[in-house]
Design a protein around this motif. Structure first.
Motif, PDB file in Angstrom:
ATOM      1  N   THR A 119     -81.244  47.211   1.791  1.00 60.06           N
ATOM      2  CA  THR A 119     -80.859  47.222   0.382  1.00 60.06           C
ATOM      3  C   THR A 119     -81.971  46.724  -0.537  1.00 60.06           C
ATOM      4  O   THR A 119     -82.305  47.400  -1.517  1.00 60.06           O
ATOM      5  N   PRO A 120     -82.605  45.564  -0.275  1.00 54.81           N
ATOM      6  CA  PRO A 120     -83.693  45.144  -1.168  1.00 54.81           C
ATOM      7  C   PRO A 120     -84.928  46.040  -1.065  1.00 54.81           C
ATOM      8  O   PRO A 120     -85.655  46.219  -2.047  1.00 54.81           O
ATOM      9  N   ALA A 121     -85.162  46.626   0.099  1.00 53.79           N
ATOM     10  CA  ALA A 121     -86.306  47.538   0.247  1.00 53.79           C
ATOM     11  C   ALA A 121     -86.087  48.786  -0.598  1.00 53.79           C
ATOM     12  O   ALA A 121     -87.013  49.276  -1.250  1.00 53.79           O
ATOM     13  N   LEU A 122     -84.872  49.312  -0.596  1.00 53.84           N
ATOM     14  CA  LEU A 122     -84.565  50.485  -1.410  1.00 53.84           C
ATOM     15  C   LEU A 122     -84.584  50.146  -2.899  1.00 53.84           C
ATOM     16  O   LEU A 122     -84.980  50.961  -3.723  1.00 53.84           O
ATOM     17  N   ALA A 123     -84.173  48.922  -3.232  1.00 56.97           N
ATOM     18  CA  ALA A 123     -84.156  48.501  -4.637  1.00 56.97           C
ATOM     19  C   ALA A 123     -85.564  48.486  -5.222  1.00 56.97           C
ATOM     20  O   ALA A 123     -85.748  48.742  -6.412  1.00 56.97           O
ATOM     21  N   GLU A 124     -86.563  48.204  -4.395  1.00 51.11           N
ATOM     22  CA  GLU A 124     -87.952  48.224  -4.862  1.00 51.11           C
ATOM     23  C   GLU A 124     -88.383  49.626  -5.285  1.00 51.11           C
ATOM     24  O   GLU A 124     -89.300  49.781  -6.081  1.00 51.11           O
ATOM     25  N   TYR A 125     -87.739  50.649  -4.751  1.00 53.41           N
ATOM     26  CA  TYR A 125     -88.056  52.036  -5.082  1.00 53.41           C
ATOM     27  C   TYR A 125     -87.068  52.624  -6.089  1.00 53.41           C
ATOM     28  O   TYR A 125     -87.050  53.826  -6.316  1.00 53.41           O
ATOM     29  N   GLY A 126     -86.205  51.777  -6.656  1.00 57.50           N
ATOM     30  CA  GLY A 126     -85.276  52.231  -7.673  1.00 57.50           C
ATOM     31  C   GLY A 126     -84.008  52.864  -7.135  1.00 57.50           C
ATOM     32  O   GLY A 126     -83.305  53.552  -7.861  1.00 57.50           O
TER      33      GLY A 126
END
Length: 136
Positions: A119-126
């Motif tokens: 989830t936080p990794a995907l959040a970095e890509y919007g």
């Protein structure tokens, strides 16, 4: 008077084209491999994501790629994107697990991709991912 305006427009267009040509040449030189050679290498490249899968989603999005090199280029970009996300999720997992005591030592340690790392990794890509209410 109109001829002077046309001449100035043509000069600005030529300057813009020369600037773009110079930028393209610098990109080609900085990459080490000319763009044409890279595109030719795509003919022999077999991407991780099959051409049929990429073609399906491109057609579904309304893009018709007649040239298989275009499809492979998009497959390569998608592969890089997924790889970056997986690598970032791994880094989040390592940071999260460094605070906890490690039970397994050595080579037999296996990593599992978990939503709390993804989830936080995907959040970095919007990309925002939320669990449905019935999973909470």
């Amino acid at each position: 008077m109109a001829s002077t305006e046309d001449d100035s427009k043509q000069q600005s267009i030529l300057q813009t084209q020369n600037s773009l040509d110079n930028q393209q040449q610098s990109v080609d030189k900085s990459a080490g491999v000319p763009l044409g050679d890279f595109v030719l290498q795509l003919e022999d490249y077999s991407p991780t994501i099959p051409d049929s899968v990429t073609g399906y989603y491109l057609n579904r999005a309304g893009f018709d790629a007649c040239d298989p090199r275009i499809t492979r280029l998009i497959s390569l970009a998608a592969q890089k994107f997924i790889s970056d996300i997986a690598n970032d999720a791994l880094q989040h997992s390592k940071m999260r697990s460094s605070g906890q005591s490690m039970k397994k030592h050595g080579k037999d340690k296996k990593m599992t991709l978990q939503m709390e790392d993804l989830t936080p990794a995907l959040a970095e890509y919007g990309i925002n991912v939320k669990k449905p209410a019935y999973f909470v």
